[in-house]
Design a protein around this motif. Structure first.
Motif, short mmCIF file in Angstrom:
data_model
loop_
_atom_site.label_atom_id
_atom_site.label_comp_id
_atom_site.label_asym_id
_atom_site.label_seq_id
_atom_site.Cartn_x
_atom_site.Cartn_y
_atom_site.Cartn_z
N VAL A 9 4.42 16.71 8.37
CA VAL A 9 3.62 16.51 7.23
C VAL A 9 4.70 15.55 6.31
O VAL A 9 5.78 15.96 6.16
CB VAL A 9 3.32 17.53 6.51
N THR A 10 4.01 14.35 6.10
CA THR A 10 4.71 13.57 5.10
C THR A 10 3.99 12.96 3.93
O THR A 10 2.75 13.24 4.00
CB THR A 10 5.34 12.18 5.95
N VAL A 11 4.68 12.33 3.01
CA VAL A 11 4.17 11.96 1.88
C VAL A 11 4.63 10.19 1.56
O VAL A 11 5.35 9.93 2.07
CB VAL A 11 4.35 12.49 0.57
N ALA A 12 3.77 9.54 1.02
CA ALA A 12 4.23 8.29 0.61
C ALA A 12 3.53 7.68 -0.51
O ALA A 12 2.38 8.47 -1.18
CB ALA A 12 3.79 7.39 1.81
N ALA A 13 4.00 6.77 -1.31
CA ALA A 13 3.62 6.22 -2.62
C ALA A 13 3.06 4.78 -2.34
O ALA A 13 4.01 3.98 -1.66
CB ALA A 13 4.53 6.30 -3.62
N ILE A 14 2.03 4.13 -2.90
CA ILE A 14 1.75 2.87 -2.94
C ILE A 14 1.77 2.62 -4.52
O ILE A 14 0.96 3.32 -5.18
CB ILE A 14 0.14 2.68 -2.54
N PRO A 37 7.90 3.79 0.06
CA PRO A 37 8.81 5.14 -0.14
C PRO A 37 8.00 6.37 0.26
O PRO A 37 6.80 6.65 0.01
CB PRO A 37 8.63 5.15 -1.84
N ALA A 38 8.74 6.86 1.03
CA ALA A 38 8.00 8.18 1.91
C ALA A 38 8.96 9.11 2.27
O ALA A 38 10.34 8.78 2.59
CB ALA A 38 7.18 7.46 2.97
N GLY A 39 8.55 10.20 2.73
CA GLY A 39 9.44 11.13 3.33
C GLY A 39 8.80 12.50 3.64
O GLY A 39 7.39 12.56 3.37
N HIS A 40 9.40 13.34 4.26
CA HIS A 40 8.92 14.87 4.45
C HIS A 40 8.77 15.52 3.49
O HIS A 40 9.47 15.75 2.55
CB HIS A 40 9.76 15.32 5.87
N LEU A 41 7.86 16.43 3.54
CA LEU A 41 7.31 17.62 2.73
C LEU A 41 8.52 18.61 3.06
O LEU A 41 8.78 18.99 4.00
CB LEU A 41 5.88 18.20 2.96
N ILE A 48 2.15 16.54 -3.89
CA ILE A 48 2.49 15.75 -4.99
C ILE A 48 3.92 15.68 -5.36
O ILE A 48 4.44 14.73 -5.87
CB ILE A 48 1.38 16.49 -6.14
N GLN A 49 4.62 17.03 -5.44
CA GLN A 49 6.06 17.19 -5.98
C GLN A 49 6.91 16.26 -5.04
O GLN A 49 7.83 15.70 -5.49
CB GLN A 49 6.44 18.60 -6.00
N ALA A 50 6.79 16.48 -3.47
CA ALA A 50 7.28 15.84 -2.63
C ALA A 50 7.13 14.30 -3.02
O ALA A 50 8.33 13.61 -2.66
CB ALA A 50 6.75 16.30 -1.24
N CYS A 51 6.18 13.57 -3.06
CA CYS A 51 5.93 12.23 -3.34
C CYS A 51 6.77 11.70 -4.61
O CYS A 51 7.57 10.94 -4.25
CB CYS A 51 4.60 11.83 -3.44
N ALA A 52 6.70 12.46 -5.64
CA ALA A 52 7.65 12.00 -6.89
C ALA A 52 8.83 12.23 -6.41
O ALA A 52 10.02 11.31 -6.80
CB ALA A 52 7.31 13.20 -7.92
N ARG A 53 9.41 13.15 -5.71
CA ARG A 53 10.63 13.06 -5.15
C ARG A 53 11.27 12.24 -4.27
O ARG A 53 12.29 11.65 -4.35
CB ARG A 53 11.25 14.55 -4.48
N SER A 157 2.50 30.55 -3.62
CA SER A 157 3.30 31.33 -2.87
C SER A 157 4.13 30.18 -2.01
O SER A 157 5.14 30.52 -1.48
CB SER A 157 2.31 31.94 -1.83
N VAL A 158 3.60 28.95 -1.78
CA VAL A 158 4.12 27.68 -1.58
C VAL A 158 5.37 27.32 -2.41
O VAL A 158 6.46 26.90 -1.79
CB VAL A 158 3.41 26.67 -1.07
N LEU A 159 5.30 27.47 -3.69
CA LEU A 159 6.16 27.07 -4.54
C LEU A 159 7.61 27.55 -4.88
O LEU A 159 8.16 27.54 -5.67
CB LEU A 159 5.47 26.62 -5.79
#
Length: 166
Positions: A9-14, A37-41, A48-53, A157-159
Motif C-alpha cells: 500500500v502506497t500513497v501519492a500526491a498530485i 511525492p509518494a511512499g509506503h503506508l 491521508i496522514q501518510a500522504c502528508a508525511r 485501532s489503526v492509529l
C-alpha cells in the motif's frame, strides 16, 4: 495455511502550482526516475496522514490532502532482479503549505522538480517515470476527478503503534 498475497500500500500526491506539477527525481534500482511525492503506508497512520508525511519527507513542503483522486493498482517487475511486486496506490490532491528550507530530503531523493503536463508526458514516453500511475493519476486530476476524503475510513485501532510484545 497457504501464503496470502498482499499488495504493497502506497500513497501519492498530485500537487499543481501555476500549471506545473511537483515531482521528485529519485534513485531506483532501475536508475534515476521521476515520481510523484509518494511512499509506503506506515503502521499507526491513515492513508491521508501518510500522504502528508511523505510529501514533507520527499519535498520539504507541508501538504494537506483535500480530495482523493483514485485508488490505483500496478504490477512491477524489477528489470535487474526479477522481483515481482504489486502496488495499491491512494492518490490525493490538496493544498501545498510552507516550504522548510534546509530540511534534508528522504534517502534516494535527488531533488524536486516542477513540470508541465507536456513535460511529464514526454518523460513517460521516454521511460523516465517510476510508474505508469504517475501519468494516470495526473490525467485523472486534469479531468477533474475528485472524491471526498470521507470515502476513506480509518478505524481508531489503526492509529496506535502496534505493541511489540516481549
Amino acid at each position: 495455511m497457504p501464503h496470502r498475497w498482499k499488495p504493497n500500500v502506497t500513497v501519492a500526491a498530485i500537487i499543481e502550482r501555476d500549471g506545473r506539477f511537483l515531482l521528485v527525481e529519485e534513485d531506483t534500482s532501475d536508475g534515476v526516475r521521476l515520481n510523484n511525492p509518494a511512499g509506503h503506508l506506515d503502521p499507526g497512520e491513515s492513508p491521508i496522514q501518510a500522504c502528508a508525511r511523505e510529501v514533507l519527507e520527499e519535498t520539504a513542503f507541508d501538504f494537506k490532502p483535500t480530495a482523493l483522486l483514485g485508488v490505483y493498482m500496478n504490477r512491477f517487475v524489477r528489470t535487474k532482479t526479477g522481483t515481482d511486486t504489486t502496488y495499491m496506490r491512494f492518490s490525493f490532491t490538496g493544498t501545498l503549505g510552507a516550504f522548510h528550507e534546509g530540511q534534508p530530503l528522504d534517502d534516494g531523493i535527488r531533488r524536486t522538480v516542477w513540470m508541465t503536463q507536456d513535460e511529464i508526458q514526454a518523460a513517460h514516453d521516454a521511460g523516465q517515470l517510476r510508474s505508469p500511475l504517475v501519468l494516470q493519476s495526473l490525467n485523472d486530476y486534469l479531468s477533474g476527478q475528485r472524491f471526498p476524503l470521507g470515502l476513506i475510513y480509518t478505524d481508531a485501532s489503526v492509529l496506535v503503534e502496534p505493541e511489540t510484545g516481549a
